[in-house]
Design an enzyme around this catalytic site. Structure first.
Site, PDB file in Angstrom:
ATOM      1  N   THR A  20      -8.620  43.435 -14.968  1.00 27.99           N
ATOM      2  CA  THR A  20      -9.303  44.007 -13.938  1.00 27.99           C
ATOM      3  C   THR A  20      -9.481  45.821 -14.337  1.00 27.99           C
ATOM      4  O   THR A  20      -8.586  46.800 -14.895  1.00 27.99           O
ATOM      5  CB  THR A  20      -7.972  44.386 -12.832  1.00 27.99           C
ATOM      6  OG1 THR A  20      -7.176  43.234 -12.863  1.00 27.99           O
ATOM      7  CG2 THR A  20      -8.105  45.576 -11.926  1.00 27.99           C
ATOM      8  N   LYS A  69     -11.017  42.532  -6.202  1.00 23.21           N
ATOM      9  CA  LYS A  69      -9.752  42.419  -6.756  1.00 23.21           C
ATOM     10  C   LYS A  69      -8.501  43.722  -7.059  1.00 23.21           C
ATOM     11  O   LYS A  69      -7.948  43.927  -6.752  1.00 23.21           O
ATOM     12  CB  LYS A  69      -9.854  41.970  -8.387  1.00 23.21           C
ATOM     13  CG  LYS A  69      -8.585  42.488  -9.432  1.00 23.21           C
ATOM     14  CD  LYS A  69      -7.845  41.470  -9.012  1.00 23.21           C
ATOM     15  CE  LYS A  69      -6.129  41.572  -9.676  1.00 23.21           C
ATOM     16  NZ  LYS A  69      -6.014  41.065 -10.605  1.00 23.21           N
ATOM     17  N   LYS A  76      -2.429  51.543 -12.627  1.00 19.34           N
ATOM     18  CA  LYS A  76      -3.667  51.570 -12.964  1.00 19.34           C
ATOM     19  C   LYS A  76      -4.535  51.261 -11.707  1.00 19.34           C
ATOM     20  O   LYS A  76      -5.615  52.072 -11.782  1.00 19.34           O
ATOM     21  CB  LYS A  76      -3.991  50.718 -13.924  1.00 19.34           C
ATOM     22  CG  LYS A  76      -4.661  51.034 -15.143  1.00 19.34           C
ATOM     23  CD  LYS A  76      -5.940  49.817 -14.807  1.00 19.34           C
ATOM     24  CE  LYS A  76      -5.478  48.276 -15.204  1.00 19.34           C
ATOM     25  NZ  LYS A  76      -5.952  47.293 -15.005  1.00 19.34           N
TER      26      LYS A  76
END
Length: 304
Positions: free
Chosen positions: A100, A176, A245
């Site tokens: 990701t 995502k 993150k």
């Protein structure tokens, strides 16, 4: 069953997700070339016939399709574009990033790799470690359609819901980030609401059972709170620093596109606080303990 036309596969990054995915590829008979700096992660796969290489470039010298599944964007960039990166491999024709990393990096990778006639797919994953273990991951793929079709049997080895999101690089990454932002927000909001219910006198197990039979149910309430959190184990299987993150990536990309993200900004603060309180490798559900400490006093009353 493989055939002479079956592509050889490279896999870079054998962490909580990658090692399980690599096992599924071996189960399907793929020729597997590996890179990971951790020999303990490599060992069980090498015992089953996979081959280890010293650099990502060497993996790309031996594999038609190279899959990357590593924690952060800077690692992806180094693995793919660095001096010993995939981009310099002699055999690779398709690079698949399962990490990701956000759409901006996906576009940079595609631009650089296209100059070497290497197709780039961004294909982040949803389903967590359990999905990787069971071969039931969701795979969200952005990029060239022909490259996607070439990888379809690869994705099917570990994915249950595999979807080509579009030909524009970065669309898989965008989806995502949407997915993980929703998980982060519902984890914070549902935990906060339930802690209010606990303090007001509700039994937490009865409360979550009723919520999961009602309109407030979500993946968070059904899979995270009703499971690991209710057992006070906080081990859902996704690292706290990685969820933070992803939330930060979402906010950065939202700002780039001019989309307001007021709620998401508040959610980020809870993950910032959780991260400041100890080991960043702890599970993301530690954020519930942060809320716990804020909303429940020290009177010994029942918590989650």
């Amino acid at each position: 069953m493989t055939t002479p036309d079956t592509p050889s596969i490279g896999f870079i990054g054998l962490g909580a997700m990658g090692q399980k995915m690599a096992r599924h590829l071996l189960d399907k008979g793929f020729d597997l070339n590996l890179f990971d700096p951790n020999p303990h992660a490599l060992a069980p796969l090498l015992e089953r016939g996979a081959r280890s290489h010293a650099t990502p470039r060497e993996v790309a010298d031996h594999a038609h399709i190279v899959l990357v599944c590593v924690p952060t964007p800077d690692i992806v960039e180094n693995v793919v574009l660095g001096a010993d990166g995939v981009i310099h491999g002699q055999k690779v024709s398709i690079l698949v990033d399962h990490s990701t990393t956000g759409p901006s990096l996906a576009r940079r990778l595609q631009a650089a790799l296209s100059e070497r006639n290497i197709a780039a797919l961004d294909a982040p994953l949803a389903g967590g470690a359990a999905g990787a273990q069971n071969g039931t991951l969701s795979v969200m793929v952005g990029g060239d359609r022909a490259a996607y079709e070439r990888c379809s049997s690869v994705f099917a080895a570990f994915g249950k819901k595999v979807e080509h999101i579009g030909t524009e690089p970065g669309l898989g990454q965008t989806l995502k980030l949407v997915n993980n932002m929703i998980v982060a927000a519902t984890l914070v909001a549902t935990s906060e609401a339930m802690l209010f219910g606990v303090k007001a006198g509700l039994d937490p197990r009865q409360m979550v059972e009723m919520l999961n039979a009602s309109t407030a149910r979500s993946f968070t309430s059904e899979q995270i709170l009703a499971g690991t959190v209710m057992r006070r184990e906080f081990d859902f299987g996704f690292r706290l620093d990685l969820m933070r993150k992803d939330v930060r990536l979402f906010l950065a990309e939202a700002e780039n596109t001019g989309v307001p993200a007021f709620t998401s900004s508040v959610v980020k603060q809870f993950f910032d606080q959780a991260l400041s309180e100890g080991d960043p490798a702890r599970d993301m559900t530690h954020v519930v303990q942060v809320l716990d400490s804020l909303l429940i006093d020290a009177s010994g009353m029942k918590r989650f």
